[in-house]
Motif scaffolding. Sequence first.
Motif, mmCIF file in Angstrom:
data_model
loop_
_atom_site.group_PDB
_atom_site.id
_atom_site.type_symbol
_atom_site.label_atom_id
_atom_site.label_comp_id
_atom_site.label_asym_id
_atom_site.label_seq_id
_atom_site.Cartn_x
_atom_site.Cartn_y
_atom_site.Cartn_z
ATOM 1 N N LYS A 176 0.886 -1.031 0.048
ATOM 2 C CA LYS A 176 0.006 -0.069 -0.041
ATOM 3 C C LYS A 176 0.981 1.363 0.222
ATOM 4 O O LYS A 176 1.836 1.222 0.674
ATOM 5 N N GLY A 177 0.402 2.242 -0.697
ATOM 6 C CA GLY A 177 1.330 3.426 -0.690
ATOM 7 C C GLY A 177 1.688 4.089 0.517
ATOM 8 O O GLY A 177 2.923 4.621 0.493
ATOM 9 N N SER A 218 -10.874 -1.498 -4.129
ATOM 10 C CA SER A 218 -10.231 -1.997 -2.774
ATOM 11 C C SER A 218 -10.561 -0.972 -1.763
ATOM 12 O O SER A 218 -10.469 -1.508 -0.545
ATOM 13 N N MET A 219 -10.526 0.226 -1.788
ATOM 14 C CA MET A 219 -10.848 1.170 -0.985
ATOM 15 C C MET A 219 -12.265 0.795 0.101
ATOM 16 O O MET A 219 -12.278 1.033 1.323
ATOM 17 N N ALA A 244 -13.047 -3.277 6.509
ATOM 18 C CA ALA A 244 -11.971 -4.041 7.294
ATOM 19 C C ALA A 244 -11.441 -3.301 8.372
ATOM 20 O O ALA A 244 -10.685 -3.648 9.165
ATOM 21 N N GLY A 245 -11.576 -2.083 8.444
ATOM 22 C CA GLY A 245 -10.910 -0.873 9.303
ATOM 23 C C GLY A 245 -9.638 -0.750 9.047
ATOM 24 O O GLY A 245 -8.684 -0.592 10.019
ATOM 25 N N ARG A 246 -9.316 -0.802 7.845
ATOM 26 C CA ARG A 246 -8.005 -0.653 7.522
ATOM 27 C C ARG A 246 -7.677 0.744 6.720
ATOM 28 O O ARG A 246 -8.621 1.524 6.444
ATOM 29 N N ARG A 261 -14.153 8.060 7.843
ATOM 30 C CA ARG A 261 -14.625 6.710 7.856
ATOM 31 C C ARG A 261 -13.507 5.606 8.468
ATOM 32 O O ARG A 261 -13.617 4.653 9.047
ATOM 33 N N GLU A 262 -12.169 6.002 8.140
ATOM 34 C CA GLU A 262 -11.105 5.047 8.337
ATOM 35 C C GLU A 262 -11.015 4.894 10.044
ATOM 36 O O GLU A 262 -11.065 3.671 10.509
ATOM 37 N N ILE A 263 -11.207 6.038 10.646
ATOM 38 C CA ILE A 263 -10.875 6.308 12.114
ATOM 39 C C ILE A 263 -12.420 5.719 12.733
ATOM 40 O O ILE A 263 -12.014 5.023 13.580
ATOM 41 N N ASP A 264 -13.369 6.038 12.076
ATOM 42 C CA ASP A 264 -14.663 5.430 12.539
ATOM 43 C C ASP A 264 -14.672 4.096 12.596
ATOM 44 O O ASP A 264 -15.145 3.371 13.715
#
Length: 313
Positions: free
Chosen positions: A83-84, A263-264, A270-272, A307-310
């Motif tokens: 991942k980048g 993929s996003m 998945a909380g990634r 959304r990532e953090i949540d």
Amino acid sequence: MTEPERPVVLILGAGGVGLSLAGALAGVARVAVACRPRHAAAVRRDGLVMEGVWGERTVREIACVAGPGEAPPAPDLVIVTAKGFDTRAVCEEYADVLRGRTVASLQNGIGNEEVIADYAGTVIGGTVTTNFSVVGDGHVRVKSQSSPMVFGLWSGPDADALPRLVDLIRSAGILVEASTDIRSAKWSKSLLNLSVNPICALLSIPVGKAADPRLQRVIREIVSETFAVMDAEGVGTRWPSAEAYLDHLFAVQVPDFATAYPSMYYDIQAGRRTEIDLLNGYIADLGERRGIPTPYNRCIADLVRFREIDERK
């Protein structure tokens, strides 16, 4: 007559892309791949199970490595598929292995090659428009490949590295092309990822739903801002304008991937962490430096970060 020695390939980043590529190249090269422990255990025990358009088989000729101490000390080629947002950390970890080597990036987003160039000898940029998925531990599926992989020389002294890489990928039965302007190719690929992927990820919808007129208005603004930034950066693509790309997006790309989730979407579910900072966030930051307003890209990037953090709570 003895067979020529197979090249040694090290793959850094064993998700769907890295594992699938390792499986495909194992028939034409000696492949080592940096794996998560669960994938490594499965591959060592049962081999790598591959499904889809790159073939249905179990591949056992792969060496799984847990760190630079287990990696081949002088690989002929390193391919980064991480991942980048992990590019810098991966390069730091494998710095001694990368020094002076030919390193190719096969990653989403913009900016990975500049990071890799701080560590490698010759850098090759790459793009891939293929639907990869991880079915389970040591088990991957290549659902479709809508266009060839594209590689191009980014920087470095070894001009012969590009044809060697393209020949190797082609010998594994993978569609591939060489580009004389890989920067343009990288931006061209990123247009799809930054225009549609974040919206599908935020709304939990497949790509085909992006054709809804209410979403098209948002996508048009994202793309228009991006083309303004590209013009300021001196980057061109095969589409001369935002409107030309948008016509292609809704007539070709969205229908081609209509049933697929980006993929996003899976990363958020998945909380990634996502690669939003190398897509819309990158456009917003470049726009700020150039004095170009990018409110839609900034807004989308902030929403995805939320959304990532949540999802990780």
